[in-house]
Design a protein around this motif. Sequence first.
Motif, PDB file in Angstrom:
ATOM      1  N   GLY A 408       0.902  -1.294  -0.002  1.00  0.00           N
ATOM      2  CA  GLY A 408      -0.037  -0.099  -0.024  1.00  0.00           C
ATOM      3  C   GLY A 408       0.881   1.219  -0.122  1.00  0.00           C
ATOM      4  N   PRO A 409       0.227   2.313   0.115  1.00  0.00           N
ATOM      5  CA  PRO A 409       1.179   3.693   0.345  1.00  0.00           C
ATOM      6  C   PRO A 409       2.050   3.735   1.097  1.00  0.00           C
ATOM      7  CG  PRO A 409      -0.978   3.908   1.273  1.00  0.00           C
ATOM      8  CD  PRO A 409      -1.172   2.592   0.632  1.00  0.00           C
ATOM      9  N   GLY A 410       2.291   2.835   2.330  1.00  0.00           N
ATOM     10  CA  GLY A 410       3.140   2.752   3.258  1.00  0.00           C
ATOM     11  C   GLY A 410       4.508   1.956   2.905  1.00  0.00           C
ATOM     12  N   LEU A 411       4.548   1.505   1.498  1.00  0.00           N
ATOM     13  CA  LEU A 411       5.837   1.035   1.230  1.00  0.00           C
ATOM     14  C   LEU A 411       6.200   1.565  -0.198  1.00  0.00           C
ATOM     15  CD1 LEU A 411       5.963  -2.794   1.364  1.00  0.00           C
ATOM     16  CD2 LEU A 411       6.393  -1.882  -0.597  1.00  0.00           C
ATOM     17  N   ASP A 412       7.051   2.113  -0.419  1.00  0.00           N
ATOM     18  CA  ASP A 412       7.659   2.652  -1.562  1.00  0.00           C
ATOM     19  C   ASP A 412       8.806   2.144  -2.380  1.00  0.00           C
ATOM     20  OD1 ASP A 412       9.736   3.621  -0.231  1.00  0.00           O
ATOM     21  OD2 ASP A 412       9.600   5.860  -0.467  1.00  0.00           O
ATOM     22  N   MET A 413       9.241   1.224  -1.787  1.00  0.00           N
ATOM     23  CA  MET A 413      10.354   0.391  -2.282  1.00  0.00           C
ATOM     24  C   MET A 413      10.561  -0.812  -1.687  1.00  0.00           C
ATOM     25  SD  MET A 413      14.507   1.110  -1.559  1.00  0.00           S
ATOM     26  CE  MET A 413      15.432  -0.448  -1.082  1.00  0.00           C
ATOM     27  N   VAL A 414      10.917  -1.814  -2.563  1.00  0.00           N
ATOM     28  CA  VAL A 414      11.134  -3.215  -2.411  1.00  0.00           C
ATOM     29  C   VAL A 414      12.646  -3.600  -2.714  1.00  0.00           C
ATOM     30  CG1 VAL A 414      10.649  -5.576  -2.859  1.00  0.00           C
ATOM     31  CG2 VAL A 414       8.636  -3.863  -2.752  1.00  0.00           C
ATOM     32  N   SER A 415      13.331  -4.271  -1.887  1.00  0.00           N
ATOM     33  CA  SER A 415      14.705  -4.616  -2.081  1.00  0.00           C
ATOM     34  C   SER A 415      14.634  -5.795  -3.188  1.00  0.00           C
ATOM     35  CB  SER A 415      15.243  -5.347  -0.913  1.00  0.00           C
ATOM     36  OG  SER A 415      15.685  -4.059  -0.117  1.00  0.00           O
ATOM     37  N   ALA A 416      14.973  -5.591  -4.397  1.00  0.00           N
ATOM     38  CA  ALA A 416      15.023  -6.707  -5.315  1.00  0.00           C
ATOM     39  C   ALA A 416      15.797  -8.185  -4.939  1.00  0.00           C
ATOM     40  CB  ALA A 416      15.386  -6.194  -6.618  1.00  0.00           C
ATOM     41  N   MET A 458      11.227 -17.186  10.290  1.00  0.00           N
ATOM     42  CA  MET A 458      10.207 -16.180   9.814  1.00  0.00           C
ATOM     43  C   MET A 458      11.194 -14.987   9.434  1.00  0.00           C
ATOM     44  SD  MET A 458       9.041 -14.836  13.541  1.00  0.00           S
ATOM     45  CE  MET A 458       7.846 -13.718  12.770  1.00  0.00           C
ATOM     46  N   GLU A 459      10.293 -14.377   8.606  1.00  0.00           N
ATOM     47  CA  GLU A 459      11.040 -13.220   7.682  1.00  0.00           C
ATOM     48  C   GLU A 459       9.973 -11.963   7.975  1.00  0.00           C
ATOM     49  OE1 GLU A 459      12.564 -14.031   3.772  1.00  0.00           O
ATOM     50  OE2 GLU A 459      11.295 -12.559   3.114  1.00  0.00           O
ATOM     51  N   ILE A 460      10.723 -10.961   8.462  1.00  0.00           N
ATOM     52  CA  ILE A 460      10.001  -9.713   8.783  1.00  0.00           C
ATOM     53  C   ILE A 460      10.706  -8.555   8.101  1.00  0.00           C
ATOM     54  CG2 ILE A 460       9.408  -7.935  10.418  1.00  0.00           C
ATOM     55  CD1 ILE A 460       9.800 -10.274  12.695  1.00  0.00           C
ATOM     56  N   HIS A 461       9.646  -7.729   7.119  1.00  0.00           N
ATOM     57  CA  HIS A 461      10.144  -6.856   6.326  1.00  0.00           C
ATOM     58  C   HIS A 461      10.298  -5.498   6.930  1.00  0.00           C
ATOM     59  CE1 HIS A 461      10.704  -8.842   2.408  1.00  0.00           C
ATOM     60  NE2 HIS A 461      10.433  -9.831   3.151  1.00  0.00           N
ATOM     61  N   LEU A 462      11.204  -4.724   6.669  1.00  0.00           N
ATOM     62  CA  LEU A 462      11.229  -3.375   7.310  1.00  0.00           C
ATOM     63  C   LEU A 462      10.962  -2.600   6.103  1.00  0.00           C
ATOM     64  CD1 LEU A 462      14.999  -3.488   8.884  1.00  0.00           C
ATOM     65  CD2 LEU A 462      12.667  -4.577   9.671  1.00  0.00           C
ATOM     66  N   THR A 463       9.788  -1.502   6.433  1.00  0.00           N
ATOM     67  CA  THR A 463       9.204  -1.040   5.147  1.00  0.00           C
ATOM     68  C   THR A 463       8.947   0.393   5.565  1.00  0.00           C
ATOM     69  OG1 THR A 463       7.249  -1.905   6.163  1.00  0.00           O
ATOM     70  CG2 THR A 463       7.943  -3.203   4.101  1.00  0.00           C
ATOM     71  N   GLY A 464       8.832   1.318   4.570  1.00  0.00           N
ATOM     72  CA  GLY A 464       8.479   2.679   4.585  1.00  0.00           C
ATOM     73  C   GLY A 464       8.386   3.345   3.307  1.00  0.00           C
ATOM     74  N   ASN A 465       7.750   4.688   3.641  1.00  0.00           N
ATOM     75  CA  ASN A 465       7.438   5.377   2.382  1.00  0.00           C
ATOM     76  C   ASN A 465       8.262   6.819   2.881  1.00  0.00           C
ATOM     77  OD1 ASN A 465       6.801   7.646   0.647  1.00  0.00           O
ATOM     78  ND2 ASN A 465       4.755   6.400   0.238  1.00  0.00           N
ATOM     79  N   MET A 466       9.510   7.195   2.120  1.00  0.00           N
ATOM     80  CA  MET A 466      10.363   8.067   2.638  1.00  0.00           C
ATOM     81  C   MET A 466       9.566   9.496   2.549  1.00  0.00           C
ATOM     82  SD  MET A 466      13.485   6.701   3.305  1.00  0.00           S
ATOM     83  CE  MET A 466      14.636   7.890   2.716  1.00  0.00           C
ATOM     84  N   GLU A 467       8.900   9.604   1.364  1.00  0.00           N
ATOM     85  CA  GLU A 467       8.212  10.902   1.023  1.00  0.00           C
ATOM     86  C   GLU A 467       7.063  11.247   2.039  1.00  0.00           C
ATOM     87  OE1 GLU A 467       8.802  13.337  -2.055  1.00  0.00           O
ATOM     88  OE2 GLU A 467       9.706  11.739  -1.597  1.00  0.00           O
ATOM     89  N   ARG A 468       6.548  10.265   2.506  1.00  0.00           N
ATOM     90  CA  ARG A 468       5.408  10.498   3.521  1.00  0.00           C
ATOM     91  C   ARG A 468       5.644  10.258   4.976  1.00  0.00           C
ATOM     92  NH1 ARG A 468      -0.204   8.271   1.331  1.00  0.00           N
ATOM     93  NH2 ARG A 468       0.255   8.147  -1.062  1.00  0.00           N
ATOM     94  N   MET A 470       6.357   7.359   6.296  1.00  0.00           N
ATOM     95  CA  MET A 470       5.661   6.485   6.868  1.00  0.00           C
ATOM     96  C   MET A 470       6.610   5.064   7.162  1.00  0.00           C
ATOM     97  SD  MET A 470       2.308   6.364   4.366  1.00  0.00           S
ATOM     98  CE  MET A 470       1.456   5.241   5.278  1.00  0.00           C
ATOM     99  N   TRP A 471       6.509   4.753   8.493  1.00  0.00           N
ATOM    100  CA  TRP A 471       7.655   3.573   8.593  1.00  0.00           C
ATOM    101  C   TRP A 471       6.758   2.436   9.281  1.00  0.00           C
ATOM    102  CZ3 TRP A 471      12.034   4.080   6.444  1.00  0.00           C
ATOM    103  CH2 TRP A 471      12.508   5.673   6.371  1.00  0.00           C
ATOM    104  N   SER A 472       7.119   0.976   9.114  1.00  0.00           N
ATOM    105  CA  SER A 472       6.178  -0.011   9.362  1.00  0.00           C
ATOM    106  C   SER A 472       7.104  -1.354   9.241  1.00  0.00           C
ATOM    107  CB  SER A 472       5.089  -0.052   8.475  1.00  0.00           C
ATOM    108  OG  SER A 472       5.300  -0.423   7.189  1.00  0.00           O
ATOM    109  N   PHE A 473       6.628  -2.384   9.969  1.00  0.00           N
ATOM    110  CA  PHE A 473       7.081  -3.722   9.652  1.00  0.00           C
ATOM    111  C   PHE A 473       6.189  -4.411   8.691  1.00  0.00           C
ATOM    112  CE2 PHE A 473       9.175  -3.626  14.112  1.00  0.00           C
ATOM    113  CZ  PHE A 473      10.588  -3.614  13.684  1.00  0.00           C
ATOM    114  N   ASP A 474       6.439  -4.985   7.920  1.00  0.00           N
ATOM    115  CA  ASP A 474       5.561  -5.652   6.807  1.00  0.00           C
ATOM    116  C   ASP A 474       4.537  -4.781   6.089  1.00  0.00           C
ATOM    117  OD1 ASP A 474       7.082  -8.159   7.099  1.00  0.00           O
ATOM    118  OD2 ASP A 474       5.557  -9.046   8.548  1.00  0.00           O
ATOM    119  N   GLY A 475       4.829  -3.543   6.076  1.00  0.00           N
ATOM    120  CA  GLY A 475       3.919  -2.856   5.567  1.00  0.00           C
ATOM    121  C   GLY A 475       2.804  -2.150   6.618  1.00  0.00           C
TER     122      GLY A 475
END
Length: 579
Positions: A408-416, A458-468, A470-475
């Motif tokens: 969603g909007p809370g995620l602006d990048m995914v590590s390929a 288990m895998e936990i993703h550190l997610t964010g949207n720098m522009e807004r 927003m920071w989160s775990f798993d979006g």
Amino acid sequence: MQVSINTTRRSLIKSAVAIGGLAAMPAWARGVSHGPIRQGFDEVSGRVIDLAVGEGPIAVAGRRGHAFAVNGSIPGPLVRLKEGEPVTLRVANRLAEDTSIHWHGLLVPFQFDGVPGVSFPGIKPGETFVYEMPALRQAGTYWWHSHSGLQEQAGHYGPLIVDPAGPDPVEADRDYVLMLSEFTPLHPHTIMAKLKKGEEYFNRQKTSWTDEYPLSGADRRMWAGMRMMPTDIADVTGSTYTYLANGHAPSDGLEYLFKPGERVRLRVINGSAMSFFNVRIPGVRMTVVQADGKNVRPVEVDEFQIGTAETYDIVVEPTGEAHTIVAEAMDRSGMAVATLASRPGARAPVPPLRDPVLLTMKDMGHGSMDHSGMDHAAMGHDMPMGEMDHGAMNMRDTSTLPADVKVGPGLDMVSAEPIDRMGDPGLGLDKIGHKVLTYNDLSALEPNDDSRSPSRSMEIHLTGNMERYMWSFDGKKFNAVADQPIRFAFNERVRVKLVNDTMMAHPIHLHGHFFELVNGADRMHQPQKHTVIVQPGGSATFDLTADEVGDWAFHCHLLYHMHAGMFQVVTVASPEGVA
Ligand SMILES: [Cu+2]
């Protein structure tokens, strides 16, 4: 300004506390003083310790602000405890708002962990909360801080040492604390509001078409095309922060006295809200002997990066008249400074700030195609960067994400291609020309007590949207009402992989436990930590034995990231048959 926490003075203070007790309660503890806040700290110890949270004016290097302080100083007092002994800590709240103290790195019953909304309700104005700690099960260097709102940024933190019950494997003639932090005259909520408006607000090192950064036109077009900034290293920088050593600005001249030939132990604590530091003492080799309170096999280094909330103990044997201790902010926007001095007033040169750091492809999750400078030959071609098709590089290919990551909007990048970066010395230190500590250099001094291999991963993703901002775990931004905690069975052994889908390094902290870094050390000597930096676009992995029952906070220790939602609750179930 001298520091001399020598044994004689320490025992004096101890007895003073024991004899004086409550009868000699100073003004701050009675809640009557709202006078100026002192820089630097005293020491408190004994079986019963009183702490009072108050507020008042402070001046740092000529800049004035309003701050929160514990026992009238910033940092608050060094809380000195003893392994094997119980302690009662009474925390009085003299603020007009709720407060709390979290004992960072201490293994305690969860109701005394001090996180409002997770382990207790918080401490109301005028109230005193009593933390009843049973016999301490550990020794080492730790710290404490508020877990209420943004109080930590305003001065509510201090060092904590647990002396070992037996002999200390680290032998030293001097034992000093170096607590790194920041001062800002801005109100923490003002900083938060500015970050929400524009994450790059505090960055005075932005790239422009006329700067002198070693970037080609193609590099610049690529970054612009992604609407990202290669100088985006820290959210809040030296443009507002004065970096502090034990509460002192560089101009205050904090001194640690030594005699040439002595072994000096420095307990380096990153008690900042938002800053990573690169620590070095030009001309002096440092031996790292402890990480996050746990003894490690000694490692000799010239420099180490310390993330927010981490601690490293080092031993040095200075020989010169004076040596400068340099704690440079990771983005090179400022530094905290102290001096190892063989006589009061002795000084060594303070090196200038090094060049600003630029992010690379690795930091964007393209671990196997690092285009930054030297690596082209290794990639089997020497094509200049501009000829590569960066337009085709999708920064948000969500197909590789596990199903439980919310897109969603809370995620602006995914590590390929997030590669394990625990062998990484930290941003800006990979080509520095001397030995810099990495996590892969660490191994436990004593063997670990759980030899089982993990039964679950288990895998936990550190997610964010720098522009807004927003920071989160798993979006999923943390929401105390709706959130499902991360659940562990009692005594379960789990391998946890943290994947960083952002361009910032995050220091991730789990309360109430130590986890073991999966860093190539043999399983019985994987180093135990309470906080792990996950490098931008990369991953870090740890093994956890979930043997501390209760609800525990799990979060990024960058204060404004936590506040924005990079936070979760970990629940460790009771063993069967126990309520
Ligand atoms: Cu973070």
